[in-house]
Design an enzyme around this catalytic site. Structure first.
Site, PDB file in Angstrom:
ATOM      1  N   LEU A   2       0.842  -1.190   0.000  1.00  0.00           N
ATOM      2  CA  LEU A   2       0.000   0.000   0.000  1.00  0.00           C
ATOM      3  C   LEU A   2       0.882   1.247   0.000  1.00  0.00           C
ATOM      4  CD1 LEU A   2      -2.496  -1.030   2.840  1.00  0.00           C
ATOM      5  CD2 LEU A   2      -2.811  -1.319   0.380  1.00  0.00           C
ATOM      6  N   CYS A   3       0.368   2.303  -0.548  1.00  0.00           N
ATOM      7  CA  CYS A   3       1.095   3.572  -0.487  1.00  0.00           C
ATOM      8  C   CYS A   3       0.119   4.719  -0.695  1.00  0.00           C
ATOM      9  CB  CYS A   3       2.195   3.627  -1.549  1.00  0.00           C
ATOM     10  SG  CYS A   3       3.333   5.017  -1.330  1.00  0.00           S
ATOM     11  N   SER A   4       0.484   5.867  -0.170  1.00  0.00           N
ATOM     12  CA  SER A   4      -0.330   7.066  -0.333  1.00  0.00           C
ATOM     13  C   SER A   4      -0.594   7.346  -1.803  1.00  0.00           C
ATOM     14  CB  SER A   4       0.394   8.257   0.302  1.00  0.00           C
ATOM     15  OG  SER A   4      -0.191   9.470  -0.090  1.00  0.00           O
ATOM     16  N   LEU A   5      -1.809   7.793  -2.111  1.00  0.00           N
ATOM     17  CA  LEU A   5      -2.146   8.166  -3.486  1.00  0.00           C
ATOM     18  C   LEU A   5      -1.305   9.339  -3.977  1.00  0.00           C
ATOM     19  CD1 LEU A   5      -6.016   7.813  -3.156  1.00  0.00           C
ATOM     20  CD2 LEU A   5      -4.533   6.366  -4.572  1.00  0.00           C
ATOM     21  N   ARG A  19       1.427   8.893  -6.668  1.00  0.00           N
ATOM     22  CA  ARG A  19       1.120   8.802  -8.106  1.00  0.00           C
ATOM     23  C   ARG A  19       1.348  10.128  -8.824  1.00  0.00           C
ATOM     24  NH1 ARG A  19      -0.310   4.828  -4.525  1.00  0.00           N
ATOM     25  NH2 ARG A  19      -2.039   3.522  -5.258  1.00  0.00           N
TER      26      ARG A  19
END
Length: 278
Positions: A178-181, A184
């Site tokens: 998971l990672c912060s949007l 992107r």
């Protein structure tokens, strides 16, 4: 190939670290790393001495928070919910490499307050040895708040975390990272709810087509899609529908990255010694 004797020794070290802490607040995302921390903490300390916390933000999917809360319940512990408004912090909205520091400061600050309110001893996160290989300005915030990364302290790598999680019956043992949007959107382009939501909805649509994992990178209203090689044909076979949907969301052009899915691809264009764009 995982050395099982070595893995068993690392697990024993993890158990010892947790036992000495006596009571812990855990930064819990529902991903494999923080789930392993939670499971082991419950096993070693008991549910009364463990408090997992999900810190909600505009930069993460609500579905992920809901899944984390459900997983906590399945493990026999209630997950506490907290919130942070990252898009109200100008240092985060600027979206520089150092924005990760301010984001982590917000999160660790919330967790530190909860730790003090509960009278617990430590705040734990789920960072692992692999994280030391990437650009991690958030480490400074971790040090400032005295947060412990017990998986790192036990010298555990991602493959070992997944193996141990599978042994312990955690359903997320093979869950993608998971990672912060915000990851992107390229450094230097300010964050906004509109941009973040555009990326979020684009990824959710592509996932709905049966793709296992995807990143939709935002480049001045061009969507750069990253998927693993195994999922590439799914994207190609659905190219018309994907293009239509992403243009409905407001993207002008839709592209596929031939290098495929990889974490931290936005960090490939920064100088990690100076944290300046190159």
């Amino acid at each position: 190939m995982i050395n099982m004797t070595e893995l068993n020794n690392k697990e024993l070290k993890l158990d010892t670290l947790l036992k000495d802490m006596k009571s812990v607040v855990i930064a819990f995302s529902g991903g494999v790393d923080s789930s392993l921390v939670l499971k082991k903490a419950i096993d070693v300390l008991g549910t009364e001495n463990v408090k997992p916390v999900v810190v909600k933000s505009e930069l993460f999917r609500n579905e992920e928070f809901n899944q984390a809360i459900e997983l906590g319940r399945n493990l026999g512990v209630e997950v506490m919910e907290a919130e942070m408004a990252e898009l109200e912090d100008e240092n985060i909205v600027k979206n520089t490499p150092e924005s990760w520091y301010y984001s982590k400061r917000l999160m660790y600050g919330k967790l530190d307050e909860i730790k003090d309110e509960l009278g617990f001893n430590y705040v734990l996160d789920g960072m692992i040895m692999d994280d030391l290989e990437d650009f991690r300005p958030g480490l400074k915030a971790r040090e400032e708040f005295g947060v412990r990364s017990v998986l790192q302290e036990a010298n555990l790598y991602k493959t070992e975390v997944r193996e141990l999680s599978q042994q312990l019956g955690l359903p997320v043992w093979n869950k993608p990272a998971l990672c912060s949007l915000a990851s992107r959107i390229p450094y230097g382009e300010e964050l906004s709810f509109t941009k973040v939501n555009k990326v979020n909805e684009a990824e959710k649509y592509i996932l709905s087509l049966g793709v296992n994992n995807v990143r939709v990178r935002y480049h001045h209203n061009i969507a750069r899609i990253e998927v693993a090689e195994d999922d590439l044909m799914t994207v190609i076979n659905n190219n018309s529908n994907i293009t239509l949907r992403l243009k409905e969301l407001g993207f002008d052009y839709v592209t596929v990255d031939l290098e495929g899915y990889r974490t931290g691809s936005m960090n490939e264009v920064i100088d990690t010694d100076t944290t300046k764009l190159v």
